[in-house]
Structure formats: C-alpha cells, structure tokens
Motif scaffolding. Sequence first.
Motif, PDB file in Angstrom:
ATOM      1  N   THR A 274     -26.509  12.396  -2.671  1.00 17.23           N
ATOM      2  CA  THR A 274     -27.766  12.902  -2.101  1.00 17.23           C
ATOM      3  C   THR A 274     -28.678  13.447  -3.187  1.00 17.23           C
ATOM      4  OG1 THR A 274     -26.583  13.471  -0.063  1.00 17.23           O
ATOM      5  CG2 THR A 274     -28.738  14.478  -0.405  1.00 17.23           C
ATOM      6  N   GLU A 277     -30.287  10.513  -4.990  1.00 19.53           N
ATOM      7  CA  GLU A 277     -31.353   9.895  -4.210  1.00 19.53           C
ATOM      8  C   GLU A 277     -32.582  10.797  -4.132  1.00 19.53           C
ATOM      9  OE1 GLU A 277     -29.379   9.265  -0.569  1.00 19.53           O
ATOM     10  OE2 GLU A 277     -28.133   7.590  -1.297  1.00 19.53           O
ATOM     11  N   ARG A 278     -32.363  12.116  -4.022  1.00 20.00           N
ATOM     12  CA  ARG A 278     -33.492  13.038  -3.967  1.00 20.00           C
ATOM     13  C   ARG A 278     -34.244  13.048  -5.299  1.00 20.00           C
ATOM     14  NH1 ARG A 278     -30.824  17.278  -3.053  1.00 20.00           N
ATOM     15  NH2 ARG A 278     -30.776  17.052  -0.788  1.00 20.00           N
ATOM     16  N   ARG A 279     -33.500  13.010  -6.399  1.00 16.94           N
ATOM     17  CA  ARG A 279     -34.147  12.993  -7.711  1.00 16.94           C
ATOM     18  C   ARG A 279     -34.926  11.695  -7.914  1.00 16.94           C
ATOM     19  NH1 ARG A 279     -32.936  16.132 -11.978  1.00 16.94           N
ATOM     20  NH2 ARG A 279     -31.015  16.787 -10.911  1.00 16.94           N
ATOM     21  N   SER A 281     -36.201   9.839  -5.560  1.00 16.54           N
ATOM     22  CA  SER A 281     -37.371   9.886  -4.684  1.00 16.54           C
ATOM     23  C   SER A 281     -38.471  10.758  -5.289  1.00 16.54           C
ATOM     24  CB  SER A 281     -36.963  10.419  -3.315  1.00 16.54           C
ATOM     25  OG  SER A 281     -38.079  10.553  -2.469  1.00 16.54           O
TER      26      SER A 281
END
Length: 358
Positions: A274, A277-279, A281
């Motif tokens: 997660t 993916e957040r980084r 994004s």
Amino acid sequence: MTQSSPAPLPPPKERRRLRESWSLTQDQVAARVGVTRETVRAWETGRTTPRGRKREAYARLLSELTKPPVRTDPPEEPTPALRPGPSAVGSPHSLTPAQAFDALYAFCAPSLVRQTYLLTGRRELARESVERAFELAWHRWPEVAVDRDPAGWVRASAYEYALSPWHRFRPRYRHPEPPPASPSDRALMDVLLTLPPPYRRTLLLYDGVGLDLPDTAAETEASTPAAANRLLHAREAVAARLPELADPAELHRRLGEVAAAERLRAAKPPTVRTGSERRASFWTRAAIAFTVALIGTTALTVRTAPGQYEPPVAPGETIQGVPPKVAPGPLSEAEQELRAKLGEETASGPQRLVPLPK
C-alpha cells in the motif's frame, strides 16, 4: 570387476538454482550431505567437484530438488539470524503478483532487517531501508519477478539506501542510537562501524550472509580481486581489535548472534504494498501537476509575448575625462574694474593696418 560410473551432477549454476528454488541455505545442504558450508559453496561455484559417497549423497539431494515443491510442514532446521528462513509457499507460477511479493517479503524481510542493522548500527534506519527496498521492488515487480535472484535484488536496494550519505543531514539521524546491551556485542558493532562502508558491506555479504566471492564482488560493483582485498583488510581490522574473531567461522557465528539479539521488526507485506502504491500515486500526481503548470506557463508566455522583434534600449554609460561645459555668467567686481580700466586707457602700439581696394 566393472567400476560403476559416478553419479551425474548438473552444472554448478544449476546446483545453486535448485537449492534456491527450495529456499535452502548452504548450511542446510551441508548438513544433509555431511560436509561444511565452504564445501557446498565450492561445489556451487565449480571450484571443486564432489567425489565418492559425498558425490552420491549430493546427487540424490539434487535429484530430489528437481521435483516441484509441495506444501508440507517438515521439521524446520535452525537457520542463522542473517539467513532467510525456509519458504512455505508453492510454485511461484501458481501465485498472483501480490501473493508472490508477500512470499518474498516474508522470506527475506526479517533477516534483511538484521543485516541492515549490522551495516548501519541504526534500528529505525534498518527497518526503513528494507521497507523502501520492498516498495521499490513492488513498483518494479515485473522486472523483479523474473530476476535470477529476487532476494539479492532487494538486498542490494536496501544496502544502497541504508549507506546513502544523505542520511547524515536528517535531524533524526544526527545522534547515535543506544548501543547493544552486551559488552561483546557492543565491541563488535563499534569495530564494524569504524570500517569504510564498502569494506563493511563486503565483510557482511561474505562472512555474514555467506555469498561467494564473485557474487559479493558483483553486488558491491567491484572486481573480484578488489572484493578479496576489501575482505582481507576488513578481517584484519576486526582481528586487530577483537583477536578472538580472527577465525572466519567464529566471525560468522558472532555476526548472527549480534543480529539475533536485537528485536527488529518490519511492517506487514500489505502495508508495504500500500505504501508503494501510495508513493507511486503521489509522484504521478506531482508529475501531472508539474506538466500542467509548465503547459500553462508556456501558453501564457506565447500569449503575452510581442509579435515582432523590439531591440532593447541600450543602457546609458558614463563618459569620463570630459571637461565641464563653460557658460557665460555675471562678472565679478574685479572683472568689472578691469574692463573699465581697459576702456579708459588708450591702446599703445603700431597703427592698425586696414586693407584698401586697388
């Protein structure tokens, strides 16, 4: 009598691949065959060839490793603290990308955090380095999944992040962390941290993790002779401060003990995925915003720019050495007296010549 032919063996690289496909360490293979870890390492690099009964036992073990792994729960053998433990997953071809990543994380992360702690002497930095390395691995998972050694790929990324010189400028890393509680562990950590980072990394990979010299040289981006020299100098530095660790086997054991004495934990695999993916994004949105701002600035410049060329006005320059301009002004009293005197007196001298026409 006819002499039986020796048992066939696969090439050295295939021997290592079979061992790693079952997530076995060289210590575990050595215990199965009845030899030392250095002997197994020599067999896998092709420096030596097994003979006699050892060859037969090694050939039988390799033939068993050619079969696909099965999900069983055999009794686990004790593994050193710096080595990843045995994997409990099936064939990687039957897993989804997330399941394969989680299996790799569970397989490598605990031991990799301990290795990075020995490399830096900082517990929080070790955890952060491993998580960043796995975040990068998840971001580039199609490349990592087909790599010959995914664990080595992640290990190299974690080591590079941990040894980055930019950490010294971070406020949280300007002060040292509490040393190990044991005096002997503290002495070993002090010696390790006094070594230059390339020497420390080479020593950890060869004597701690158990890589052979060519793999150590490749991971540290050095030639094999250079890696050998770094290893010898690092061992000499450790033996000069701690003579009881002059034996490489004893040094390997002590490195594992120091790493195992620390309670180092890494985040759960879903948390790492997660975070990756957040980084990704965030940086994607940042790149889009920067592109939009750049396009808007370009459009505004084109809109407000003049339609034709206008030469710039040259700036004025100061000219030196020019006398000031003299302008007529009122006469002073002395000048007026002189003018009156000259007007009253008759001019003396020869008669003025006047031109006459012929």
